[in-house]
Design an enzyme around this catalytic site. Structure first.
Site, PDB file in Angstrom:
ATOM      1  N   GLY A 196       0.829  -1.202   0.000  1.00 11.24           N
ATOM      2  CA  GLY A 196       0.000   0.000   0.000  1.00 11.24           C
ATOM      3  C   GLY A 196       0.857   1.242   0.000  1.00 11.24           C
ATOM      4  O   GLY A 196       2.060   1.173   0.255  1.00 11.24           O
ATOM      5  N   PRO A 197       0.248   2.398  -0.261  1.00 14.02           N
ATOM      6  CA  PRO A 197       1.004   3.648  -0.299  1.00 14.02           C
ATOM      7  C   PRO A 197       1.608   3.976   1.066  1.00 14.02           C
ATOM      8  O   PRO A 197       1.190   3.402   2.079  1.00 14.02           O
ATOM      9  CB  PRO A 197      -0.041   4.691  -0.679  1.00 14.02           C
ATOM     10  CG  PRO A 197      -1.221   3.945  -1.137  1.00 14.02           C
ATOM     11  CD  PRO A 197      -1.171   2.596  -0.529  1.00 14.02           C
ATOM     12  N   PRO A 198       2.568   4.904   1.096  1.00 13.31           N
ATOM     13  CA  PRO A 198       3.193   5.248   2.372  1.00 13.31           C
ATOM     14  C   PRO A 198       2.178   5.823   3.362  1.00 13.31           C
ATOM     15  O   PRO A 198       1.208   6.453   2.942  1.00 13.31           O
ATOM     16  CB  PRO A 198       4.208   6.329   2.006  1.00 13.31           C
ATOM     17  CG  PRO A 198       4.309   6.316   0.537  1.00 13.31           C
ATOM     18  CD  PRO A 198       3.106   5.684  -0.023  1.00 13.31           C
ATOM     19  N   GLY A 199       2.414   5.598   4.606  1.00 10.04           N
ATOM     20  CA  GLY A 199       1.580   6.219   5.635  1.00 10.04           C
ATOM     21  C   GLY A 199       0.221   5.578   5.819  1.00 10.04           C
ATOM     22  O   GLY A 199      -0.657   6.134   6.455  1.00 10.04           O
ATOM     23  N   LYS A 238       1.256   0.331   7.447  1.00  9.41           N
ATOM     24  CA  LYS A 238       1.843  -0.999   7.284  1.00  9.41           C
ATOM     25  C   LYS A 238       2.782  -1.317   8.449  1.00  9.41           C
ATOM     26  O   LYS A 238       2.650  -2.341   9.099  1.00  9.41           O
ATOM     27  CB  LYS A 238       2.605  -1.069   5.948  1.00  9.41           C
ATOM     28  CG  LYS A 238       1.714  -0.839   4.743  1.00  9.41           C
ATOM     29  CD  LYS A 238       2.465  -0.962   3.450  1.00  9.41           C
ATOM     30  CE  LYS A 238       3.464   0.145   3.204  1.00  9.41           C
ATOM     31  NZ  LYS A 238       2.894   1.485   3.080  1.00  9.41           N
ATOM     32  N   THR A 239       3.698  -0.372   8.683  1.00 11.55           N
ATOM     33  CA  THR A 239       4.681  -0.623   9.738  1.00 11.55           C
ATOM     34  C   THR A 239       4.008  -0.674  11.103  1.00 11.55           C
ATOM     35  O   THR A 239       4.290  -1.552  11.919  1.00 11.55           O
ATOM     36  CB  THR A 239       5.739   0.484   9.735  1.00 11.55           C
ATOM     37  OG1 THR A 239       6.164   0.669   8.411  1.00 11.55           O
ATOM     38  CG2 THR A 239       6.908   0.119  10.610  1.00 11.55           C
ATOM     39  N   SER A 270      -0.691   3.840 -18.946  1.00  7.07           N
ATOM     40  CA  SER A 270      -2.073   4.232 -18.648  1.00  7.07           C
ATOM     41  C   SER A 270      -2.376   5.685 -18.980  1.00  7.07           C
ATOM     42  O   SER A 270      -3.521   6.119 -18.892  1.00  7.07           O
ATOM     43  CB  SER A 270      -2.398   3.938 -17.183  1.00  7.07           C
ATOM     44  OG  SER A 270      -1.746   4.862 -16.361  1.00  7.07           O
ATOM     45  N   LYS A 330      -6.500   5.379  -8.062  1.00  6.21           N
ATOM     46  CA  LYS A 330      -6.658   6.516  -8.969  1.00  6.21           C
ATOM     47  C   LYS A 330      -7.938   7.270  -8.645  1.00  6.21           C
ATOM     48  O   LYS A 330      -7.973   8.502  -8.658  1.00  6.21           O
ATOM     49  CB  LYS A 330      -6.662   6.027 -10.415  1.00  6.21           C
ATOM     50  CG  LYS A 330      -5.279   5.619 -10.891  1.00  6.21           C
ATOM     51  CD  LYS A 330      -5.324   4.976 -12.258  1.00  6.21           C
ATOM     52  CE  LYS A 330      -3.905   4.709 -12.745  1.00  6.21           C
ATOM     53  NZ  LYS A 330      -3.884   3.995 -14.015  1.00  6.21           N
TER      54      LYS A 330
HETATM   55  P1  ADP Z   1       3.657   2.871   6.361  1.00  5.58           P
HETATM   56  O1  ADP Z   1       4.508   1.898   7.027  1.00  5.58           O
HETATM   57  O2  ADP Z   1       2.507   2.269   5.641  1.00  5.58           O
HETATM   58  O3  ADP Z   1       4.384   3.835   5.499  1.00  5.58           O
HETATM   59  P2  ADP Z   1       3.191   3.832   9.019  1.00  5.58           P
HETATM   60  O4  ADP Z   1       2.860   2.537   9.633  1.00  5.58           O
HETATM   61  O5  ADP Z   1       4.538   4.394   9.263  1.00  5.58           O
HETATM   62  O6  ADP Z   1       2.956   3.737   7.482  1.00  5.58           O
HETATM   63  O7  ADP Z   1       2.084   4.850   9.444  1.00  5.58           O
HETATM   64  C1  ADP Z   1       2.308   6.220   9.626  1.00  5.58           C
HETATM   65  C2  ADP Z   1       1.541   6.697  10.814  1.00  5.58           C
HETATM   66  O8  ADP Z   1       0.153   6.656  10.564  1.00  5.58           O
HETATM   67  C3  ADP Z   1       1.772   5.889  12.050  1.00  5.58           C
HETATM   68  O9  ADP Z   1       1.912   6.741  13.139  1.00  5.58           O
HETATM   69  C4  ADP Z   1       0.497   5.068  12.184  1.00  5.58           C
HETATM   70  O10 ADP Z   1       0.208   4.804  13.522  1.00  5.58           O
HETATM   71  C5  ADP Z   1      -0.541   5.980  11.586  1.00  5.58           C
HETATM   72  N1  ADP Z   1      -1.641   5.230  10.998  1.00  5.58           N
HETATM   73  C6  ADP Z   1      -1.724   4.748   9.750  1.00  5.58           C
HETATM   74  N2  ADP Z   1      -2.883   4.108   9.541  1.00  5.58           N
HETATM   75  C7  ADP Z   1      -3.577   4.179  10.697  1.00  5.58           C
HETATM   76  C8  ADP Z   1      -4.859   3.698  11.121  1.00  5.58           C
HETATM   77  N3  ADP Z   1      -5.655   3.011  10.320  1.00  5.58           N
HETATM   78  N4  ADP Z   1      -5.230   3.943  12.386  1.00  5.58           N
HETATM   79  C9  ADP Z   1      -4.420   4.635  13.214  1.00  5.58           C
HETATM   80  N5  ADP Z   1      -3.228   5.125  12.876  1.00  5.58           N
HETATM   81  C10 ADP Z   1      -2.796   4.914  11.632  1.00  5.58           C
END
Ligand code: ADP
Length: 838
Positions: free
Chosen positions: A366-369, A372-373, A689, A732
């Site tokens: 999935g996209p950043p943020g 996932k982590t 695309s 998109k």
């Molecule tokens: P990724 O690894 O996908 O790039 P992160 O896990 O670093 O993203 O997420 C970035 C921030 O957003 C973190 O502080 C995370 O806790 C918060 N976050 C993302 N999705 C959610 C969610 N569904 N509910 C609560 N917090 C979220």
């Protein structure tokens, strides 16, 4: 009570009166020879009665061995035929037994067992000792005495008196009997000697037994010597080591080193490493001991030993697989993501019920943020495992995964082993970030090393080049993450189960911010909820005006900025409380960074809005085309990749081959040069695309009809104008929605994909499904030519225009005039809503 029966009246061995009938005591594990004294323990009632009878009469009793010592009440068949008539010298009555000291008098043959209920009596006849002293017998006697003495020198425990007595015996039979008593012989062997009446034959047998005994003695002394040598070696090593210490101390290098070696030795002991690793560590430690402490090599060995002793070979954390508890934690940490949480709970349930099952490696895409982590962290927290992460982005060298061989300067283990060491347990949740950005070049292919890591069949014996010993990775829970699935090497993809996390909608972002990001940032900045409140409109304003992203990372950062600003104000005596709303947000964060009214030049023909799917989620992308006098060339700029360039050429070819139908002069191209630019020129773009977008921009340019500004499109085109399906429809659509564009043209083949789009977005948008470029043009182009722009085309345009420009009021998809074109709009949401940021 002890009865001392010794004293006068005991007949000497040569004046033996042998009675015809005598009581009998059966012996277990013992043979008594004539002339020799033996201690006997008498316990069986019949034997005690026999003993008593002997004491009452002449103290003589026949001692006869049992064939099988296990038999408690032996019958005549269980006893040998030849025994020893003996005299009782002494006896002591204890609680359950009588201790007797008896001396053998002469060999007797049992003639008859006399019937009696409770006592053995036998009729006996004496077997007198044969007197001979020929040369053979004398030689044999000499041999026996020599061998008997040799036994003592080889470690056999025989008293000095016994040796002297043996020396003094003149009777050959008596010598044989005496030596036999002192050898380690079995009852059968001793009985055999007893039954051998001829003294010569008896001596020969004894010589044989003595030879055997000597053989056993020599083997056992050899074993003892060996053990002593080994013990001596260890002792020698110890002494040498102590000496080495003393020498090193003299040289001023000793103390630290000795201490260090000791420390390593203790660490090796404590680290519970497997046998194979331990051998390796001890070998290296020995090498280190011999090295000068300042040598370069010794620091290499030291680092290596540090690694070996710090790896959690045998340390695991205990899983808490209470599924309800895990669910609670996942919900506590993350808003939404229901399907993903569901899948994770299924995964853990399987682990709980069948722990040894080789479960697939999960890959969050999935996209950043998008969390996932933090989901990975949350899983670790929920099941009580340690968490480690390692980013694989830009890793091109296999050695980064698997470590460098120790021959390299500055060699270290690879990221996997480093992660395990950092975790401090051999079963952490191990997050492998950005697995889609693994590269490969001449330094080797890291993905092949990753294959070994991720393959449950192979990873129990993962070998790191640096460690040189194997590590069992099978207990580790690996989770990979990626932004796009396309670039994950296919063999890796094959081993993973992909779980998609998509962009968040505005409503979701508001909820995430309110429930998670705001409390987290307040805590980070030491603020109380009373001091800073953010209203819903405040969140919306942040989302629309200050962030434009698929995930919530910038949103979190902006909330952090807000907290900082407020903290600053509180620190400068503005007590607050502060309430942030849509209206006053600029007081805190300054001017909006983004606006929904794009400044892009739509008022000219030749500009179209496309959609792209990138590693940061969906993106809106503009295509701008211009023409000028020239010789019919096509230039395309904006950091555009090869595939996109080819799409532009295909679009141009399509237009040229359909010039007439488009109402263009067939030679329109000859004296013109065309330039297609895709702004945000610094960002690399590629993929097929954008085909329909470039085609729309070009047709718009040549026909002078502008592209409708509230339409975005995506699709690949062929030379004949067919529109082919593309990926990332959901991302998109979410991007268009973020930009406030609510009309979307997508390939007809992607029609089913709109089900994936969150309802909240789907309900607001209008979708047009195109199977060829004419469908696209019908929707995307305005009907009339733009008046200001001069074009070289005729006024008449020959292709059809889609009839309803407004959204149909019907719930379901309807067919438009050209039959192919469908528009879909969901239940009762026909009235255009204000754009999110209007
Ligand atoms: P990724 O690894 O996908 O790039 P992160 O896990 O670093 O993203 O997420 C970035 C921030 O957003 C973190 O502080 C995370 O806790 C918060 N976050 C993302 N999705 C959610 C969610 N569904 N509910 C609560 N917090 C979220």
């Amino acid at each position: 009570m002890t009865d001392n029966l010794d004293g006068p009246g005991i007949p000497g061995p040569d004046v033996i009166e042998v009675p015809d009938v005598s009581p009998l005591i059966p012996l277990r594990d013992l043979v008594v020879f004539p002339y020799l004294v033996a201690p006997i323990s008498v316990g069986r009632p019949a034997s005690i009665l026999a003993l008593d009878e002997a004491i009452e009469t002449n103290r003589k009793v026949v001692l006869l061995s049992q064939k099988d010592s296990k038999i408690e009440a032996p019958g005549p068949d269980d006893l040998y035929e030849i025994g020893t008539l003996s005299i009782i010298l002494r006896m002591a009555r204890l609680e359950n037994e009588v201790r007797v000291l008896a001396q053998g008098l002469t060999r007797v043959r049992i003639k008859k067992f006399l019937e009696s209920d409770d006592i053995f009596r036998v009729e006996i006849e004496e077997i007198p000792e044969v007197k001979t002293k020929d040369n053979t017998v004398q030689a044999l006697m000499k041999t026996v005495i020599e061998q008997f003495k040799r036994c003592t020198t080889m470690g056999k425990n025989i008293s000095q008196e016994m040796l002297m007595a043996a020396d003094g015996i003149e009777e050959p039979g008596m010598l044989a009997d005496m030596v036999a008593t002192n050898l380690d012989l079995s009852v059968e062997e001793k009985q055999e000697i007893l039954e051998t009446i001829d003294p010569e034959a008896r001596l020969k047998k004894v010589v044989g037994f003595l030879a055997k005994e000597l053989d056993v003695l020599s083997i056992s002394s050899k074993i003892q010597n060996q053990a002593q040598v080994e013990l001596g070696k260890a002792h020698r090593e110890y002494v040498l080591r102590e000496q080495l210490k003393a020498i090193q101390k003299e040289l001023g290098e000793g103390d630290d080193k000795g201490q260090e070696i000791e420390e390593f030795r203790e660490k090796i002991e404590e680290s519970m490493m497997p046998e194979e690793v331990r051998d390796k560590a001890e070998k290296e430690l020995k090498r280190l001991e011999r090295m000068h402490p300042d040598s370069a090599e010794s620091s290499v060995v030291r680092t290596y030993l540090d690694w070996l002793t710090n790896i959690p070979w045998n340390i695991s954390s205990q899983d808490n697989l209470d599924i309800l508890h895990v669910e609670k934690i996942l919900n506590e940490d993350h808003y939404g993501l229901d399907k993903i949480k569901e899948r994770l709970l299924e995964y853990l349930s399987v682990k709980k019920i069948k722990p040894d099952m080789k479960s697939p490696i999960l890959c969050f895409v999935g996209p950043p943020g998008t969390g996932k982590t933090s989901l990975g962290m949350s899983i670790a927290r929920a099941i009580g495992r340690k968490f480690v992460r390692s980013s694989l982005g830009g890793v091109r060298d296999e050695a980064e995964i698997r470590g460098h061989r120790r021959t390299y300067v500055g060699a270290l283990p690879g990221r996997i082993i480093q992660g395990i060491r950092d975790a401090g347990s051999n079963n952490p949740v191990f997050m492998l970030d950005e697995i889609d950005k693994l590269g490969s070049d001449f330094r080797g292919d890291p993905s092949s090393a990753m294959l070994e890591v991720l393959d449950p069949e192979q990873n129990m014996s993962f070998s790191d080049h640096y460690l040189e010993v194997q590590f069992d990775l099978s207990k580790v829970m690996f989770i990979a993450t990626a932004n796009l699935p396309d670039t994950i090497p296919p063999p890796l993809m094959d081993r993973m189960e992909v779980i998609h996390l998509s962009s968040y909608t505005e409503r979701e972002k508001v909820e995430i911010a309110r429930r998670h990001l705001y409390p987290k940032q307040l805590g980070n900045h030491g603020l109380y909820p009373k001091q800073l409140k953010i209203s819903k409109s405040g969140y919306q304003a942040i989302i629309r005006g200050y962030t434009r992203e698929a995930g919530v990372r910038n949103l979190e950062r902006t909330i952090a900025t807000l907290c900082r600003k407020v903290t600053r104000r509180i620190a400068t005596n503005d007590k607050g409380p502060f309430r942030v709303t849509g209206k006053n947000i600029t007081d805190f964060l300054g001017h909006h960074i983004y606006s929904s009214k794009e400044s892009f030049a739509y008022d000219r023909p030749g500009v179209a809005t496309g959609l792209a799917w990138t590693s940061v989620g969906g993106e809106v992308l503009y295509v701008e085309a211009r023409r000028m006098h020239g010789k019919g060339g096509l230039t395309i700029t904006g950091h555009v990749g090869k595939v996109m360039q080819e799409s532009a050429m295909a679009a141009l070819t399509f237009i040229r081959s359909n010039a007439e139908r488009l109402g263009l002069d067939p030679k329109f191209y000859e004296d013109q040069e065309i330039h297609v630019h895709v702004p945000a020129g610094a960002i690399p773009k590629d993929g097929p695309s954008a085909g329909v977008t470039i085609a729309s921009a070009l047709v718009s340019l040549f026909t002078g009809r502008r592209v409708r500004r509230n339409v975005a499109m995506t699709g690949e085109i062929t030379l004949s104008g067919k529109v082919l399906p593309i990926g990332g429809v959901k991302e998109k659509a979410l991007a268009a929605y973020r930009y406030g564009i609510y009309n979307l043209i997508i390939p007809k083949a992607n029609e089913s994909h709109i089900e994936d789009i969150p309802e909240e977005v789907r309900n607001k948008m209008k979708f047009y499904f195109a199977s060829d470029i004419w469908d696209v043009l019908n929707i995307s182009l305005e009907k009339k030519k733009a008046s200001a722009e001069k074009t070289s085309t005729k006024e008449v345009v020959s292709f059809k225009i889609a009839k309803p420009k407004k959204a149909p009021k019907k719930k379901s998809a309807s067919k438009s005039s050209n039959g192919d074109l469908k528009k879909r709009k969901s239940a009762g949401k026909s009235r255009p809503r204000p754009r999110p940021s209007a």
